[in-house]
Write an enzyme that holds these catalytic residues in place. Structure first.
Site, PDB file in Angstrom:
ATOM      1  N   ALA A 186      -5.940   7.102  -3.053  1.00 44.91           N
ATOM      2  CA  ALA A 186      -5.328   6.187  -2.084  1.00 44.91           C
ATOM      3  C   ALA A 186      -4.182   6.922  -1.388  1.00 44.91           C
ATOM      4  CB  ALA A 186      -4.814   4.941  -2.796  1.00 44.91           C
ATOM      5  N   ARG A 194      -3.665   3.277  10.896  1.00 46.35           N
ATOM      6  CA  ARG A 194      -5.033   2.858  11.218  1.00 46.35           C
ATOM      7  C   ARG A 194      -5.323   1.476  10.620  1.00 46.35           C
ATOM      8  NH1 ARG A 194      -8.279   8.031   9.396  1.00 46.35           N
ATOM      9  NH2 ARG A 194      -6.578   8.049   7.897  1.00 46.35           N
ATOM     10  N   PHE A 198       0.272   0.972   7.525  1.00 42.97           N
ATOM     11  CA  PHE A 198      -0.608  -0.020   6.871  1.00 42.97           C
ATOM     12  C   PHE A 198      -0.224  -0.254   5.418  1.00 42.97           C
ATOM     13  CE2 PHE A 198      -3.740   1.856   3.917  1.00 42.97           C
ATOM     14  CZ  PHE A 198      -3.548   3.210   4.120  1.00 42.97           C
ATOM     15  N   LYS A 199       0.549   0.679   4.852  1.00 43.56           N
ATOM     16  CA  LYS A 199       1.106   0.494   3.513  1.00 43.56           C
ATOM     17  C   LYS A 199       2.312   1.417   3.399  1.00 43.56           C
ATOM     18  CE  LYS A 199      -0.997   2.784   0.032  1.00 43.56           C
ATOM     19  NZ  LYS A 199      -2.069   3.341  -0.839  1.00 43.56           N
ATOM     20  N   PHE A 244     -14.809  -4.118  -3.666  1.00 43.56           N
ATOM     21  CA  PHE A 244     -14.206  -4.897  -4.758  1.00 43.56           C
ATOM     22  C   PHE A 244     -12.681  -4.930  -4.639  1.00 43.56           C
ATOM     23  CE2 PHE A 244     -16.913  -6.205  -8.472  1.00 43.56           C
ATOM     24  CZ  PHE A 244     -18.128  -6.135  -7.804  1.00 43.56           C
ATOM     25  N   CYS A 300     -10.113   2.535   5.663  1.00 46.29           N
ATOM     26  CA  CYS A 300     -11.323   2.490   4.823  1.00 46.29           C
ATOM     27  C   CYS A 300     -11.874   1.105   4.527  1.00 46.29           C
ATOM     28  CB  CYS A 300     -11.047   3.212   3.515  1.00 46.29           C
ATOM     29  SG  CYS A 300     -10.626   4.918   3.817  1.00 46.29           S
TER      30      CYS A 300
HETATM   31  C1  UGA Z   1      -8.203   2.674  -0.480  1.00 44.10           C
HETATM   32  C2  UGA Z   1      -8.624   2.643  -1.965  1.00 44.10           C
HETATM   33  O1  UGA Z   1      -7.593   2.063  -2.745  1.00 44.10           O
HETATM   34  C3  UGA Z   1      -8.915   4.061  -2.479  1.00 44.10           C
HETATM   35  O2  UGA Z   1      -9.395   4.000  -3.810  1.00 44.10           O
HETATM   36  C4  UGA Z   1      -9.968   4.699  -1.577  1.00 44.10           C
HETATM   37  O3  UGA Z   1     -10.259   6.019  -1.981  1.00 44.10           O
HETATM   38  C5  UGA Z   1      -9.457   4.713  -0.144  1.00 44.10           C
HETATM   39  O4  UGA Z   1      -9.206   3.365   0.294  1.00 44.10           O
HETATM   40  C6  UGA Z   1     -10.493   5.358   0.728  1.00 44.10           C
HETATM   41  O5  UGA Z   1     -11.649   4.910   0.755  1.00 44.10           O
HETATM   42  O6  UGA Z   1     -10.182   6.378   1.354  1.00 44.10           O
HETATM   43  P1  UGA Z   1      -5.930   3.181   0.822  1.00 44.10           P
HETATM   44  O7  UGA Z   1      -6.644   2.576   1.993  1.00 44.10           O
HETATM   45  O8  UGA Z   1      -5.243   4.480   0.982  1.00 44.10           O
HETATM   46  O9  UGA Z   1      -6.973   3.371  -0.392  1.00 44.10           O
HETATM   47  O10 UGA Z   1      -4.814   2.159   0.317  1.00 44.10           O
HETATM   48  P2  UGA Z   1      -4.736   0.935  -0.716  1.00 44.10           P
HETATM   49  O11 UGA Z   1      -3.649   1.189  -1.666  1.00 44.10           O
HETATM   50  O12 UGA Z   1      -6.057   0.592  -1.288  1.00 44.10           O
HETATM   51  O13 UGA Z   1      -4.254  -0.254   0.238  1.00 44.10           O
HETATM   52  C7  UGA Z   1      -5.100  -0.783   1.257  1.00 44.10           C
HETATM   53  C8  UGA Z   1      -4.429  -1.972   1.909  1.00 44.10           C
HETATM   54  O14 UGA Z   1      -4.372  -3.083   1.023  1.00 44.10           O
HETATM   55  C9  UGA Z   1      -2.981  -1.709   2.355  1.00 44.10           C
HETATM   56  O15 UGA Z   1      -2.775  -2.320   3.607  1.00 44.10           O
HETATM   57  C10 UGA Z   1      -2.169  -2.388   1.274  1.00 44.10           C
HETATM   58  O16 UGA Z   1      -0.881  -2.758   1.695  1.00 44.10           O
HETATM   59  C11 UGA Z   1      -3.045  -3.590   0.966  1.00 44.10           C
HETATM   60  N1  UGA Z   1      -2.823  -4.185  -0.380  1.00 44.10           N
HETATM   61  C12 UGA Z   1      -3.026  -3.451  -1.497  1.00 44.10           C
HETATM   62  C13 UGA Z   1      -2.432  -5.503  -0.470  1.00 44.10           C
HETATM   63  O17 UGA Z   1      -2.259  -6.209   0.543  1.00 44.10           O
HETATM   64  N2  UGA Z   1      -2.246  -6.052  -1.723  1.00 44.10           N
HETATM   65  C14 UGA Z   1      -2.446  -5.345  -2.862  1.00 44.10           C
HETATM   66  O18 UGA Z   1      -2.271  -5.908  -3.974  1.00 44.10           O
HETATM   67  C15 UGA Z   1      -2.840  -4.008  -2.746  1.00 44.10           C
END
Ligand code: UGA
Length: 439
Positions: free
Chosen positions: A144, A326, A318-319, A206, A256
């Site tokens: 991530a 993106r 985005f985080k 998931f 993603c």
């Molecule tokens: C995600 C997956 O977590 C990775 O395992 C995967 O490899 C990656 O996509 C990918 O396919 O490249 P990423 O997009 O970097 O990783 O970030 P995440 O930590 O998953 O967060 C995604 C979004 O969900 C963010 O906007 C975050 O703020 C949000 N989020 C996350 C929430 O709103 N609540 C949560 O409890 C967790």
């Protein structure tokens, strides 16, 4: 690739790209992306066993193993537009590998791809009569952003899919050997190619589904005076559910989740399983709904008009811990607020350059100010859109004093102390919790 170079000094790793600016960036002190810890690893290995180059033909000729990591965005044209993966870069790469190869190679799919893409790669690679053998493996990436180095150093698992033939298993073992340099064997799992390709899409589906699930409940919490944080804690202590990825938010973003789910939905539709497609599509629909709901809540709380009001968006990435914007929920929210004729001040410690690029075509009053104390001056409201930890620790009394009154704060990440902010004088609107408001 930097991590492989770092952990395996016995291998030479060359990263090639068609974009000379990107390669120049990777060869400089100012890397093209911000990722905590990455710069240190690149600096340690670059010029020793890690190289960045634009000569793709040479890179192909000289390598025994090629990791293909080209982008596979959502298609914007033709059949499957807006849903299916655009595989043009992937296919071009396959053709280039075939054209430039003078010896047999293992080809590793690193890009996230629809199931059965390895088959297309194999067909292209075997379309010549040059007797060179190619073995295609699937090795999806689960890191991530923001925690990439930690995830690569200590992954939950590494997945390698191969064909079950003698050559397939031999190639698989070579890749296993690379990862064994730093990852315990028990965490390196193997499967057939199709399971591996599908597992990547399903893992993201998931994860996103958990966020949409808790976000859907946040709406119900706001209607019933339940508190989504308390609900998440109560359900998360069930070890079968687990407590991670249950933070209600303004919506998930990133390059993603949406892309991969739409890809999964398209696959299901193309096999005629519409019930399954609808089920997964609802994860994306709830996410759109959550972003929309956030803006409508702002509008309603601020007397049904945002025209000419100055609103500070705290966070555009985005985080947290990334400059990546993106699919950021902040972009949708900024556009909706501009459509209401609000004036925007956008603040973010890492993503302001990308925010400016994202909003370049938008008419309206937009300022970009990194310092949050400067950004909030004269604003009617703050919307916290990225969970940067610094936003939890700001001096909100000073901030309150410099804002228009009544001052509003919409916490799209539930990261500030709502009660304390209310006591300072803010009207506070969290996600999935009763608002603390004098209005
Ligand atoms: C995600 C997956 O977590 C990775 O395992 C995967 O490899 C990656 O996509 C990918 O396919 O490249 P990423 O997009 O970097 O990783 O970030 P995440 O930590 O998953 O967060 C995604 C979004 O969900 C963010 O906007 C975050 O703020 C949000 N989020 C996350 C929430 O709103 N609540 C949560 O409890 C967790």
């Amino acid at each position: 690739m930097a991590m492989i170079a770092h952990k395996c000094p016995q291998y030479k790793v060359t990263v090639v790209d068609i974009n000379p600016d990107k390669i120049a960036g990777w060869n400089s002190d100012d890397l093209p992306i911000y990722e905590p810890g990455l710069c240190e690893i690149v600096k340690k290995t670059r010029g020793k066993n890690l190289f960045f180059d634009t000569d793709i033909g040479k890179g192909i000729r000289e390598s025994e193993i090629i990791f293909v990591s080209v982008n596979t965005p959502t298609k914007t044209f033709g059949a499957g537009a807006g849903m299916a993966a655009d595989l043009q870069y992937w296919e071009k790469t396959a053709r280039q590998i075939l054209q430039c190869s003078i010896s047999s190679k293992i080809i590793v799919e690193k890009s996230t791809l629809p199931v059965k893409t390895a088959l297309a790669m194999e067909r292209i690679l075997s379309s010549s009569d040059n007797r060179i053998q190619f073995e295609v493996l699937s090795n999806p990436e689960f890191l991530a952003e923001g925690t990439a180095i930690r995830d690569l150093e200590n992954p939950d698992r590494v997945l390698i899919g191969s064909s079950q033939t003698e050559n397939g298993l031999k190639a698989r073992d070579e890749l296993v050997e690379i990862y064994e340099n730093w990852i315990p064997k028990s965490k390196i799992i193997t499967s057939n190619v199709w399971s591996s390709e599908l597992s990547k899409l399903v893992a993201n589906a998931f994860l996103a589904q958990r966020i949409s699930s808790i976000n859907s409940i946040s709406d119900l919490c706001e209607k019933t005076d339940a508190d989504v944080g308390e609900v998440a804690r109560a359900i998360g202590m069930d070890s079968r559910i687990g407590n991670r990825f249950l933070n209600a938010s303004v919506g998930f973003g990133g390059s993603c989740f949406k892309k991969d789910i739409l890809n999964l939905v398209y696959l299901c539709r193309s096999y005629g399983i519409h019930e399954v497609a609808d089920y997964w599509e609802s994860v994306v629909l709830i996410n759109e709904y959550q972003k929309k709901r956030f803006v409508l809540n702002m509008l309603k709380a601020m007397f049904n008009t945002l025209a000419d009001k100055k609103i500070c968006l705290m966070g555009f990435a985005f985080k947290a811990d990334t400059g990546d914007t993106r699919e950021t929920p902040a972009l949708y929210i900024a556009k909706e607020l501009l459509a209401e004729n609000a004036r925007l001040v956008i603040s973010d410690p890492r993503a302001l350059q990308n925010a400016e690029k994202d909003l370049i075509d938008m008419d309206g009053d937009i300022a970009y100010i990194e310092d949050p104390y400067e950004a909030v001056k004269g604003c009617h409201a703050i919307a916290i859109l990225t969970e940067w930890s610094m936003y939890a620790d700001l001096d909100y009394r000073t901030i309150f004093n410099s804002m228009e009154k009544p001052a509003f704060i919409f916490d799209g990440r539930n990261i500030v102390d709502h009660q304390r902010l209310y006591e300072i004088g803010f009207n506070v609107y969290p996600i999935g919790k009763p608002p603390l408001s004098r209005i």
